[in-house]
Design an enzyme around this catalytic site. Structure first.
Site, short mmCIF file in Angstrom:
data_model
loop_
_atom_site.label_atom_id
_atom_site.label_comp_id
_atom_site.label_asym_id
_atom_site.label_seq_id
_atom_site.Cartn_x
_atom_site.Cartn_y
_atom_site.Cartn_z
N GLU A 320 5.86 -29.15 1.87
CA GLU A 320 6.48 -30.48 1.84
C GLU A 320 5.62 -31.38 0.97
O GLU A 320 4.39 -31.29 1.01
CB GLU A 320 6.59 -31.03 3.28
CG GLU A 320 7.50 -30.16 4.13
CD GLU A 320 7.67 -30.65 5.57
OE1 GLU A 320 7.07 -31.69 5.92
OE2 GLU A 320 8.42 -30.00 6.32
N HIS A 350 12.11 -34.07 6.60
CA HIS A 350 11.25 -34.10 7.79
C HIS A 350 11.34 -35.47 8.50
O HIS A 350 10.32 -36.15 8.69
CB HIS A 350 9.80 -33.77 7.40
CG HIS A 350 8.97 -33.28 8.55
ND1 HIS A 350 7.96 -32.38 8.43
CD2 HIS A 350 9.01 -33.58 9.88
CE1 HIS A 350 7.41 -32.14 9.60
NE2 HIS A 350 8.03 -32.88 10.51
N GLY A 353 11.50 -37.07 13.67
CA GLY A 353 10.85 -38.06 14.54
C GLY A 353 10.81 -39.44 13.92
O GLY A 353 10.14 -40.33 14.43
N1 LIG Z 1 11.17 -32.40 12.69
C1 LIG Z 1 10.35 -33.25 13.25
O1 LIG Z 1 10.19 -34.38 12.80
C2 LIG Z 1 9.59 -32.85 14.45
C3 LIG Z 1 9.24 -31.55 14.65
N2 LIG Z 1 8.55 -31.18 15.77
C4 LIG Z 1 8.22 -29.78 15.95
O2 LIG Z 1 8.90 -29.30 17.09
C5 LIG Z 1 8.04 -28.44 17.80
C6 LIG Z 1 8.46 -28.36 19.25
O3 LIG Z 1 8.20 -29.61 19.86
P1 LIG Z 1 8.17 -29.79 21.45
O4 LIG Z 1 9.46 -29.44 22.04
O5 LIG Z 1 7.63 -31.13 21.70
O6 LIG Z 1 7.08 -28.72 21.82
P2 LIG Z 1 6.77 -28.12 23.27
O7 LIG Z 1 5.39 -27.61 23.19
O8 LIG Z 1 7.13 -29.10 24.32
O9 LIG Z 1 7.79 -26.89 23.38
C7 LIG Z 1 7.68 -25.74 22.59
C8 LIG Z 1 8.25 -24.59 23.38
O10 LIG Z 1 8.27 -23.46 22.53
C9 LIG Z 1 7.91 -22.33 23.34
N3 LIG Z 1 7.46 -21.26 22.45
C10 LIG Z 1 6.26 -21.11 21.84
N4 LIG Z 1 6.25 -20.00 21.10
C11 LIG Z 1 7.47 -19.42 21.23
C12 LIG Z 1 8.07 -18.25 20.70
N5 LIG Z 1 7.40 -17.44 19.88
N6 LIG Z 1 9.34 -17.96 21.07
C13 LIG Z 1 10.02 -18.78 21.93
N7 LIG Z 1 9.49 -19.89 22.47
C14 LIG Z 1 8.23 -20.22 22.11
C15 LIG Z 1 6.85 -22.86 24.26
O11 LIG Z 1 6.68 -22.05 25.39
C16 LIG Z 1 7.42 -24.23 24.61
O12 LIG Z 1 8.22 -24.19 25.76
C17 LIG Z 1 6.65 -29.04 17.57
O13 LIG Z 1 5.64 -28.08 17.72
C18 LIG Z 1 6.74 -29.55 16.18
O14 LIG Z 1 6.28 -28.54 15.31
C19 LIG Z 1 8.20 -32.10 16.71
C20 LIG Z 1 8.54 -33.41 16.55
C21 LIG Z 1 9.21 -33.90 15.39
O1 LIG Z 2 6.87 -37.89 11.73
C1 LIG Z 2 6.12 -37.05 11.25
O2 LIG Z 2 5.46 -37.23 10.23
C2 LIG Z 2 5.96 -35.69 11.88
C3 LIG Z 2 6.94 -35.39 12.94
C4 LIG Z 2 6.62 -34.06 13.46
O3 LIG Z 2 6.93 -33.07 12.87
C5 LIG Z 2 5.86 -33.93 14.70
O4 LIG Z 2 5.77 -34.92 15.46
O5 LIG Z 2 5.33 -32.84 14.95
#
Ligand SMILES: NC(=O)C1=CN([C@@H]2O[C@H](COP(=O)(O)OP(=O)(O)OC[C@H]3O[C@@H](n4cnc5c(N)ncnc54)[C@H](O)[C@@H]3O)[C@@H](O)[C@H]2O)C=CC1
Ligand SMILES: O=C(O)CCC(=O)C(=O)O
Length: 472
Positions: A320, A350, A353
């Site tokens: 990115e 991206h 959030g």
């Molecule tokens: N696009 C964006 O702006 C954003 C992206 N994210 C991404 O989303 C991801 C998930 O966020 P949350 O739900 O808050 O995380 P979280 O930690 O609450 O949940 C992740 C889940 O994935 C499960 N997991 C881990 N490895 C796995 C696998 N190999 N197969 C199946 N399940 C598995 C874990 O057990 C957990 O329940 C973050 O790590 C981040 O990378 C988060 C926020 C914003």
């Molecule tokens: O807002 C961002 O820059 C990152 C969001 C995201 O991917 C995260 O919270 O993990």
């Protein structure tokens, strides 16, 4: 062994120790302006610290903070209200510039794009703490940071709802081919079609990773009449009528929409690749708002060209750009132009959030964690150090000091530390470990300025030491 980083960080402590007498009575107490540091429910720091003594390991104005990637104003205000020096940049920095800048600062605030690798961190001689103003912490070498006494904080769920809402929008957009229709209209083409456009009611949503975001999404999707199944490496309680399935394959075989909410780990790299696309239903959809490495994009391109996958939404990419601009081309990711040429694909920069609500809440939460850590050594919510907290030293408690000793988790350390502290009254003490690293915090009374230097020097001489801080 004492490293250049330790010397630099303790020289900050030494410099300030000697300025103790020079501190004005007002700077010795914690009283941020009422107008600053609070948003909605308010900053935790400003709510809880009113009667606490502000501990002075340094002149607050000596603390240098670099905030990258457009960290929200709420966070900037909280840090500035402490009197720290705050430098703010809207973008992340290329590695060479990051290395130059990180040498100077005690605190760095980043979002998802700034890579704090071991190579970068080893140049960060003064760095005490990293604030990730986001959920993901995969961009930081957490292990290296812990081993060098650098605490890392994030905001574990303040943007979860924003991501879940984006995914709901994408499910409908894909099912109705809204992206393509809108693009056609922008080009002047009226193309009224219903073929292969669907309601989402009654369709099955397969959620991979049922954590904060996945489970929130589950609730929203059921409210819209979808059936929800999920796959997670952990056995997790189903919310509403959702159903956990035992394998990823089972989920892929059943779901009409597959959405990914796993962290970036070695296990999730290319979690969805050629074999997984083969397992998916013909005409199903894929959404990835987790991390770019989770989907094998060339395999997705093939699956979409073959009609196996009827649409996709991608918010995250393996590479990115550091700033906004015309960067989504093959120089960045070799397949970028192929991806852009597909039908019914939503590509977003991206922004999962990226809402006002999420960014404000994250700004408050992470800045509060940083202030608590800098001023009081509290590690609550740290992702790489043991979580340790103690009630504040109060204004009535004169000649008290808080000793923080981050050390390798080896036998015999507590005995040696307590020998050093034995000449003082240890009012409270707590110690916890996480893997190889342990964190000890002790409040001692009857401590004079010279004692502070002696305590720090004695702790620094122990070979288990990673970092010593004495706050007073
Ligand atoms: N696009 C964006 O702006 C954003 C992206 N994210 C991404 O989303 C991801 C998930 O966020 P949350 O739900 O808050 O995380 P979280 O930690 O609450 O949940 C992740 C889940 O994935 C499960 N997991 C881990 N490895 C796995 C696998 N190999 N197969 C199946 N399940 C598995 C874990 O057990 C957990 O329940 C973050 O790590 C981040 O990378 C988060 C926020 C914003
Ligand atoms: O807002 C961002 O820059 C990152 C969001 C995201 O991917 C995260 O919270 O993990």
């Amino acid at each position: 062994m004492t490293t250049p980083r330790d010397i630099a960080r303790s020289s900050l402590g030494n410099a300030v120790s000697y300025s103790l007498e020079a501190a004005s009575p007002t700077t010795a107490f914690y009283s941020p302006p009422a107008s600053q540091g609070s948003f909605m429910a308010g900053s935790l720091t400003s709510r809880t610290a009113a009667t606490a003594k502000q501990l002075k390991p340094f002149n607050a104005g000596d603390i240098k903070i670099l905030l990258l990637e457009n960290v929200n104003q709420t966070g900037r205000d909280i840090l500035a209200a402490q009197g720290y020096q705050v430098e703010f940049l809207k973008t992340s920095l290329p590695e060479d510039q990051l290395i130059e800048k990180i040498r100077e600062v005690h605190v760095i605030g980043i979002r998802s794009k700034t890579k704090l690798t071991a190579k970068v961190l080893q140049e960060a001689k003064n760095l005490l703490v990293v604030g990730c103003f986001c959920i993901g912490t995969n961009q930081v070498d957490l292990d290296y940071a812990a081993k060098h006494g650098i605490a890392v904080f994030n905001s574990p769920f303040a943007n979860s709802r924003s991501v879940a809402e984006l995914v709901i929008a994408e499910i409908i957009t894909l099912a109705r081919q809204l992206g393509d229709r809108s693009l056609e209209m922008h080009r002047g083409t009226w193309n009224k079609v219903s073929a292969k456009c669907w309601e989402i009611r009654g369709k099955t949503l397969g959620i991979v990773g049922y954590g904060h975001i996945g489970s929130q999404l589950s609730v929203l999707a059921e409210a819209m009449g979808m059936s929800v199944i999920y796959y997670d490496v952990l056995t997790l309680m189903a919310i509403g009528s959702a159903r956990q399935v035992p394998t990823l394959e089972k989920l892929l075989e059943e779901a009409d929409f597959v959405t990914l909410h796993v962290p970036e780990t070695p296990e999730t790299k290319n979690l969805i690749s050629t074999k997984e696309f083969e397992s998916m239903k013909t005409g199903s959809y894929l959404i990835n708002a987790s991390r770019g490495t989770v989907v094998d994009i060339p395999a997705l391109i093939k699956a979409m060209r073959a009609g196996k996958v009827a649409g996709a939404a991608l918010d995250v990419f393996p590479h990115e750009p550091a700033a906004n601009g015309d960067y989504f081309v093959n120089n960045l990711n070799t397949w970028a132009e192929d991806l852009r040429g597909l039908n019914n694909i939503i590509l977003t920069p991206h922004i999962g959030g990226s809402t006002e609500e999420a960014q404000r809440a994250i700004g408050v939460e992470v800045a509060d964690s940083l202030v608590r850590y800098i001023n009081q050594g509290i590690t609550l919510a740290s992702v790489n150090l043991p979580e340790v907290t103690m009630r504040s030293i109060t204004l009535d408690e004169h000649d008290h000091a808080r000793v923080i000793y981050i050390h390798r988790n080896v036998p015999g350390v507590l005995r040696k530390v307590n020998e050093i502290l034995a000449e003082h009254n240890v009012d409270k003490q707590i110690s916890d470990s996480k893997g190889d690293i342990a964190y000890l915090m002790a409040d001692v009374s009857d401590v004079k300025t010279q004692d502070i230097k002696d305590i720090r020097d004695s702790l620094d001489s122990l070979n288990s030491r990673i970092l010593t801080r004495v706050l007073y």
